[in-house]
Design an enzyme around this catalytic site. Structure first.
Site, PDB file in Angstrom:
ATOM      1  N   MET A  81       0.822  -1.208   0.000  1.00 61.88           N
ATOM      2  CA  MET A  81       0.000   0.000   0.000  1.00 61.88           C
ATOM      3  C   MET A  81       0.858   1.261   0.000  1.00 61.88           C
ATOM      4  O   MET A  81       0.613   2.201  -0.740  1.00 61.88           O
ATOM      5  CB  MET A  81      -0.954   0.005   1.213  1.00 61.88           C
ATOM      6  CG  MET A  81      -1.957  -1.118   1.206  1.00 61.88           C
ATOM      7  SD  MET A  81      -2.964  -1.182  -0.299  1.00 61.88           S
ATOM      8  CE  MET A  81      -3.984   0.256  -0.121  1.00 61.88           C
TER       9      MET A  81
ATOM     10  N   ASP B 249      10.588   3.167   5.907  1.00 66.39           N
ATOM     11  CA  ASP B 249      10.353   1.789   6.370  1.00 66.39           C
ATOM     12  C   ASP B 249      11.397   1.471   7.444  1.00 66.39           C
ATOM     13  O   ASP B 249      12.183   2.348   7.827  1.00 66.39           O
ATOM     14  CB  ASP B 249      10.402   0.799   5.189  1.00 66.39           C
ATOM     15  CG  ASP B 249       9.495  -0.410   5.427  1.00 66.39           C
ATOM     16  OD1 ASP B 249       9.797  -1.214   6.331  1.00 66.39           O
ATOM     17  OD2 ASP B 249       8.474  -0.542   4.708  1.00 66.39           O
TER      18      ASP B 249
ATOM     19  N   VAL C 111       1.749   0.725   7.866  1.00 68.73           N
ATOM     20  CA  VAL C 111       2.584  -0.367   8.368  1.00 68.73           C
ATOM     21  C   VAL C 111       1.672  -1.565   8.622  1.00 68.73           C
ATOM     22  O   VAL C 111       0.472  -1.505   8.331  1.00 68.73           O
ATOM     23  CB  VAL C 111       3.354   0.037   9.655  1.00 68.73           C
ATOM     24  CG1 VAL C 111       4.287   1.204   9.356  1.00 68.73           C
ATOM     25  CG2 VAL C 111       2.413   0.378  10.794  1.00 68.73           C
TER      26      VAL C 111
ATOM     27  N   GLU D 184      -0.896  -4.335   9.992  1.00 66.18           N
ATOM     28  CA  GLU D 184      -2.170  -4.107  10.685  1.00 66.18           C
ATOM     29  C   GLU D 184      -2.052  -4.566  12.146  1.00 66.18           C
ATOM     30  O   GLU D 184      -2.522  -5.639  12.512  1.00 66.18           O
ATOM     31  CB  GLU D 184      -3.266  -4.878   9.933  1.00 66.18           C
ATOM     32  CG  GLU D 184      -4.683  -4.556  10.349  1.00 66.18           C
ATOM     33  CD  GLU D 184      -5.196  -3.236   9.813  1.00 66.18           C
ATOM     34  OE1 GLU D 184      -4.390  -2.384   9.404  1.00 66.18           O
ATOM     35  OE2 GLU D 184      -6.416  -3.048   9.829  1.00 66.18           O
TER      36      GLU D 184
ATOM     37  N   SER E 100      -7.185  -1.048   7.464  1.00 66.18           N
ATOM     38  CA  SER E 100      -8.379  -1.532   6.781  1.00 66.18           C
ATOM     39  C   SER E 100      -9.425  -2.023   7.770  1.00 66.18           C
ATOM     40  O   SER E 100     -10.579  -2.188   7.400  1.00 66.18           O
ATOM     41  CB  SER E 100      -8.015  -2.624   5.780  1.00 66.18           C
ATOM     42  OG  SER E 100      -7.135  -3.541   6.354  1.00 66.18           O
TER      43      SER E 100
ATOM     44  N   HIS F 242      -8.488   5.437   3.889  1.00 61.01           N
ATOM     45  CA  HIS F 242      -8.483   4.030   3.491  1.00 61.01           C
ATOM     46  C   HIS F 242      -8.385   3.935   1.975  1.00 61.01           C
ATOM     47  O   HIS F 242      -9.334   4.240   1.260  1.00 61.01           O
ATOM     48  CB  HIS F 242      -9.767   3.365   4.021  1.00 61.01           C
ATOM     49  CG  HIS F 242      -9.881   1.917   3.692  1.00 61.01           C
ATOM     50  ND1 HIS F 242     -11.084   1.273   3.577  1.00 61.01           N
ATOM     51  CD2 HIS F 242      -8.934   0.975   3.459  1.00 61.01           C
ATOM     52  CE1 HIS F 242     -10.871   0.006   3.263  1.00 61.01           C
ATOM     53  NE2 HIS F 242      -9.583  -0.197   3.197  1.00 61.01           N
TER      54      HIS F 242
HETATM   55  P1  NAI Z   1       2.671  -4.794   3.676  1.00 55.91           P
HETATM   56  O1  NAI Z   1       2.996  -5.907   4.580  1.00 55.91           O
HETATM   57  O2  NAI Z   1       2.822  -4.958   2.224  1.00 55.91           O
HETATM   58  O3  NAI Z   1       3.505  -3.499   4.066  1.00 55.91           O
HETATM   59  C1  NAI Z   1       3.726  -3.061   5.369  1.00 55.91           C
HETATM   60  C2  NAI Z   1       5.046  -2.356   5.395  1.00 55.91           C
HETATM   61  O4  NAI Z   1       5.196  -1.712   6.650  1.00 55.91           O
HETATM   62  C3  NAI Z   1       6.257  -3.278   5.208  1.00 55.91           C
HETATM   63  O5  NAI Z   1       7.075  -2.784   4.182  1.00 55.91           O
HETATM   64  C4  NAI Z   1       6.958  -3.203   6.545  1.00 55.91           C
HETATM   65  O6  NAI Z   1       8.357  -3.339   6.429  1.00 55.91           O
HETATM   66  C5  NAI Z   1       6.560  -1.822   7.001  1.00 55.91           C
HETATM   67  N1  NAI Z   1       6.722  -1.646   8.436  1.00 55.91           N
HETATM   68  C6  NAI Z   1       6.482  -2.521   9.423  1.00 55.91           C
HETATM   69  N2  NAI Z   1       6.825  -1.980  10.608  1.00 55.91           N
HETATM   70  C7  NAI Z   1       7.291  -0.764  10.372  1.00 55.91           C
HETATM   71  C8  NAI Z   1       7.816   0.275  11.179  1.00 55.91           C
HETATM   72  N3  NAI Z   1       7.914   0.134  12.487  1.00 55.91           N
HETATM   73  N4  NAI Z   1       8.228   1.405  10.607  1.00 55.91           N
HETATM   74  C9  NAI Z   1       8.133   1.550   9.256  1.00 55.91           C
HETATM   75  N5  NAI Z   1       7.666   0.611   8.461  1.00 55.91           N
HETATM   76  C10 NAI Z   1       7.249  -0.535   8.992  1.00 55.91           C
HETATM   77  O7  NAI Z   1       1.167  -4.376   4.043  1.00 55.91           O
HETATM   78  P2  NAI Z   1       0.119  -3.595   3.188  1.00 55.91           P
HETATM   79  O8  NAI Z   1      -0.727  -4.544   2.463  1.00 55.91           O
HETATM   80  O9  NAI Z   1       0.786  -2.508   2.456  1.00 55.91           O
HETATM   81  O10 NAI Z   1      -0.814  -2.964   4.311  1.00 55.91           O
HETATM   82  C11 NAI Z   1      -0.405  -1.893   5.100  1.00 55.91           C
HETATM   83  C12 NAI Z   1      -1.607  -1.322   5.819  1.00 55.91           C
HETATM   84  O11 NAI Z   1      -2.601  -0.966   4.873  1.00 55.91           O
HETATM   85  C13 NAI Z   1      -2.286  -2.258   6.791  1.00 55.91           C
HETATM   86  O12 NAI Z   1      -2.775  -1.519   7.874  1.00 55.91           O
HETATM   87  C14 NAI Z   1      -3.441  -2.814   5.985  1.00 55.91           C
HETATM   88  O13 NAI Z   1      -4.491  -3.254   6.795  1.00 55.91           O
HETATM   89  C15 NAI Z   1      -3.836  -1.609   5.182  1.00 55.91           C
HETATM   90  N6  NAI Z   1      -4.556  -1.848   3.955  1.00 55.91           N
HETATM   91  C16 NAI Z   1      -4.215  -2.870   3.118  1.00 55.91           C
HETATM   92  C17 NAI Z   1      -4.893  -3.099   1.957  1.00 55.91           C
HETATM   93  C18 NAI Z   1      -4.487  -4.200   1.049  1.00 55.91           C
HETATM   94  O14 NAI Z   1      -5.240  -4.512   0.111  1.00 55.91           O
HETATM   95  N7  NAI Z   1      -3.348  -4.817   1.244  1.00 55.91           N
HETATM   96  C19 NAI Z   1      -6.013  -2.244   1.549  1.00 55.91           C
HETATM   97  C20 NAI Z   1      -6.260  -1.141   2.447  1.00 55.91           C
HETATM   98  C21 NAI Z   1      -5.568  -0.984   3.598  1.00 55.91           C
END
Ligand code: NAI
Length: 711
Positions: free
Chosen positions: A324, A343, A400, A402, A429, A450
């Site tokens: 995202m 990140d 980051v 969820e 989400s 969102h």
């Molecule tokens: P992802 O797992 O692809 O990315 C999360 C990123 O956050 C990773 O690159 C990780 O290294 C980074 N991260 C973790 N801890 C961290 C920290 N302390 N400081 C900085 N970076 C950190 O997950 P994704 O899919 O991008 O989801 C992220 C958020 O967006 C979640 O809250 C999810 O619920 C929400 N979301 C996801 C959707 C989807 O379709 N995947 C749609 C809408 C919202």
């Protein structure tokens, strides 16, 4: 509305200039004025040629959609169109040369008017687009477009052009035979005048190709092997694409098929019948209302709190460079905003930036972007692992993992660096925004944004208000959403917000049907035939059955005794906990995903969910999959999760691909009529469960005789 002048060479200029509007549009008034001016020019013996032009930046934007949305009287519509046809035919056949100087975008009715001129010259204005977008709003070009375009372009190219609603540039329009010449911007009137003087000097009658003896449709007519093949394949392809849900492209095919076998005047009469039929159809009303008017309201930020100065964005922070975060960073950088993409390590952040680099490369390869342009966008993304880089950011979006504790931690670290009035937005989400804001030292500036995946492409952002989010923060967050070219809807903080909650009912209804012994192929085909992009079981696989199961478990834990068990919970639990079938990502879900072949339904479903002997009708399955979304949306409105039915319909179409021909979950109710909707839901509640039971608010609304939308 039409400035009329005649110059010393005897060229009459009819210049469209609709007062008080930025664009010229065709409606009864403007066409009456244009008709009057045209008659004057035709009757004046000293006028040798007629030049049609525009005083606005564009030529004519199309038909007046407000008029079309309200139109219900078929006879009046038909009479009116006959007048327009008569006027266009008079211009074409009296013999005086008529030319159109197309200075800018020329769409729909505007292009139809231009095609009724003998000569069309366009400026090479890079912003100008030419096309018939009617089909995208459930309509067809009703002022001769379906008859003149194929007579100019040939049947097959015209069918593609008319049924896809594409907008093309001047050079392409010339190549396709729609316009005669493209000249440097500002020279189009001059070029048109030169042509008019030449045509007048030649003497004789100036006529359209189809009014000349021996005219042949370019590329061959309908009754040729090529023509027959085009229509056979065209019909089949259309059926596959639309499942028969969209009458507009079908009617366009009919107009061309029937009209190309006759003379132009009969063809125009045929077109009028199909057009009137469409304008009156619920599909067109739904599409015009939702895709045009509601979308316009949302993009103009109709629900933005007033009196908050508009916020311009120059630098934002992006927390998390995962799927995202990378997509959001890309969208912002493309819109000209500097992005600090943070990140846990520089390398992780660089991975997110590489996502942008890949997208940009593709655009360069397709010549949609220059190398320099791509480099400039990429240079706006600064990868980082140091919170200090967030200094000066006007807004930080958090994406980051969820995880509540993690989100709280990064919130505190960010707020230690950013300015006191900067906004902190979470892309969670599922986690309530009010709860996440507890970690914030300034909850008034905390909000939910969102996004949908892939975030660089998906147009919707669901903005979620926490209990303490201030109106100013909402206004400024809306400015950000617009600044990156996306469409916002605003919802209040509640479980699943709006989109996930209602979308979830589609998945769970599909699983409930499976549990009841309905054939899985019937369930997923019904979803697609209902107009949804993917069937519910296939979609559950896509988002992952594991996630569906996880959310259900979390909700049960949070609600305790108040939780209402659903058939879908048992299905998801069985699939995930017992069978280890997590969805597409694991290669096994309701479907099998072999590496070297197309996905197919998992044979084991037959054993786990035996198909009962008596199957429901296709319509009955479609009804359940569609009405469950509507009734849940009504609950969102009544609970105040949503504040407007317009947001409900926009959010559904943009967020999860809800079929536009239904208008949206609320448009669907409006189309059925409230009493019919309530009766259907009461019946389904008896058959399938209380989840279908209409709300008291809905019954009250019906008793009062009110409805969601005026038209
Ligand atoms: P992802 O797992 O692809 O990315 C999360 C990123 O956050 C990773 O690159 C990780 O290294 C980074 N991260 C973790 N801890 C961290 C920290 N302390 N400081 C900085 N970076 C950190 O997950 P994704 O899919 O991008 O989801 C992220 C958020 O967006 C979640 O809250 C999810 O619920 C929400 N979301 C996801 C959707 C989807 O379709 N995947 C749609 C809408 C919202």
């Amino acid at each position: 509305m039409i400035n009329y002048t005649v110059d010393s060479d005897g060229i009459a200029t009819l210049e469209w200039d609709l007062p008080g509007r930025s664009q010229n549009v065709l409606n009864e008034q403007t066409m009456a004025a244009f008709g009057e001016a045209a008659q004057k020019a035709l009757a004046d013996a000293s006028v040798k040629g007629i030049l049609v032009a525009s005083a606005k930046a564009d030529f004519i934007a199309g038909g007046d959609l407000d008029m079309l949305l309200k139109a219900t009287d078929a006879q009046a519509m038909s009479d009116n169109l006959k007048l327009w046809h008569k006027l266009f035919r008079t211009l074409e056949t009296t013999g005086k040369p008529v030319a159109a100087a197309l200075n800018g975008t020329t769409l729909g009715g505007g292009l139809e008017l231009a095609l009724a001129c003998h000569y069309r010259v366009a400026s090479d204005n890079p912003k100008a687009r030419f096309g018939f977008p009617e089909v995208t709003l459930g309509l067809l070009p009703g002022a001769g477009g379906t008859q003149r375009a194929p007579r100019l372009m040939g049947i097959q190219p015209a069918l593609l052009f008319l049924t896809e609603g594409k907008r093309i540039k001047a050079a392409e329009a010339q190549k396709q035979g729609l316009i005669h010449a493209v000249v440097p911007a500002g020279k189009e009137r001059e070029a048109a005048r030169a042509w008019l003087l030449e045509a007048a000097a030649k003497g004789g009658k100036t006529l359209q190709p189809w009014d000349q003896k021996g005219f042949r449709i370019p590329g061959g007519s309908v009754m040729t092997p090529g023509g027959m093949q085009t229509f056979m394949a065209g019909n089949a392809m259309l059926r596959e694409k639309t499942q028969g849900n969209y009458p507009a492209p079908k009617h366009i095919l009919s107009c061309v098929f029937e009209g190309m076998q006759t003379d132009i005047d009969t063809g125009l009469a045929i077109e009028t019948r199909y057009f009137v039929n469409l304008v009156k159809s619920p599909e067109a009303k739904n599409m015009i209302r939702s895709l045009f008017f509601f979308m316009q309201e949302a993009n103009k930020l109709a629900r933005r709190p007033p009196d908050v100065p508009q916020q311009k964005y120059s630098k934002i922070g992006m927390l998390g460079a995962g799927m995202m975060g990378a997509g959001i960073a890309h969208a912002a950088a493309t819109a000209g905003i500097e992005v600090v993409l943070l990140d846990t390590s520089r390398e992780a952040a660089e991975k997110g930036k590489a996502y942008s680099a890949r997208l940009l490369e593709k655009r360069v390869a397709k010549s949609q972007l220059s190398q320099d342009g791509a480099a400039a966008i990429l240079a706006r993304i600064q990868s980082s692992a140091d919170y200090k880089d967030f200094a000066g950011c006007e807004l930080v979006v958090e994406a980051v993992f969820e995880d509540r504790a993690l989100k709280a931690d990064v919130t505190r670290k960010t707020e230690a660096v950013i300015g006191a009035d900067a906004i902190f937005a979470s892309n969670t989400s599922t986690l309530p925004i009010t709860g996440l804001a507890e970690a914030s030292s300034r909850p008034a500036n905390f909000i939910g944004l969102h996004f949908f995946s892939p975030a660089d492409r998906m147009p919707l952002v669901e903005i979620i208000l926490g209990r303490q989010t201030s109106p100013a923060t909402l206004a400024r967050a809306m400015d950000f959403v617009r600044a990156i070219g996306k469409t916002p809807i605003v919802v209040n903080d509640a479980r699943g917000f709006y989109t996930s909650r209602v979308f979830g009912t589609y998945l769970s209804e599909g699983m409930a049907l499976l549990q009841e012994g309905v054939a899985p192929a019937l369930i997923d085909n019904a979803g697609r035939i209902a107009g949804m992009p993917v069937g519910p079981l296939a979609l559950a696989d896509e988002v992952s059955i594991e996630l569906v199961h996880k959310i259900a478990k979390q909700t049960r834990a949070d609600l305790g005794g108040k939780y209402i068990e659903r058939a879908a919970d048992q299905v998801a639990a069985l699939m995930v906990d017992k069978l280890g079938r997590l969805g597409k990502k694991s290669g096994h879900g309701f479907y099998e995903y072999p590496a070297d072949a197309k996905k197919h339904l998992w044979a084991g479903l037959a054993e786990r969910f035996p198909v009962k002997a008596e199957q429901p009708s296709l319509d009955a399955v479609v009804e359940r999959l569609i009405l469950i979304q509507s009734i849940e949306t009504v609950r969102c409105l009544e609970e105040g999760v949503l504040t407007s039915p317009a947001d409900a319909d926009v959010g559904a179409i943009l967020g999860w691909g809800y079929p536009p021909f239904r208008g949206g979950p609320i448009g669907q109710i409006h189309t059925m009529g409230l009493p019919n909707f309530i009766a259907a839901c009461d019946r389904l509640a008896e058959q399938c469960g209380e989840r279908f039971r209409p709300t008291e608010g809905l019954r009250k609304k019906t008793a009062e005789g009110s409805q969601f939308f005026p038209i």
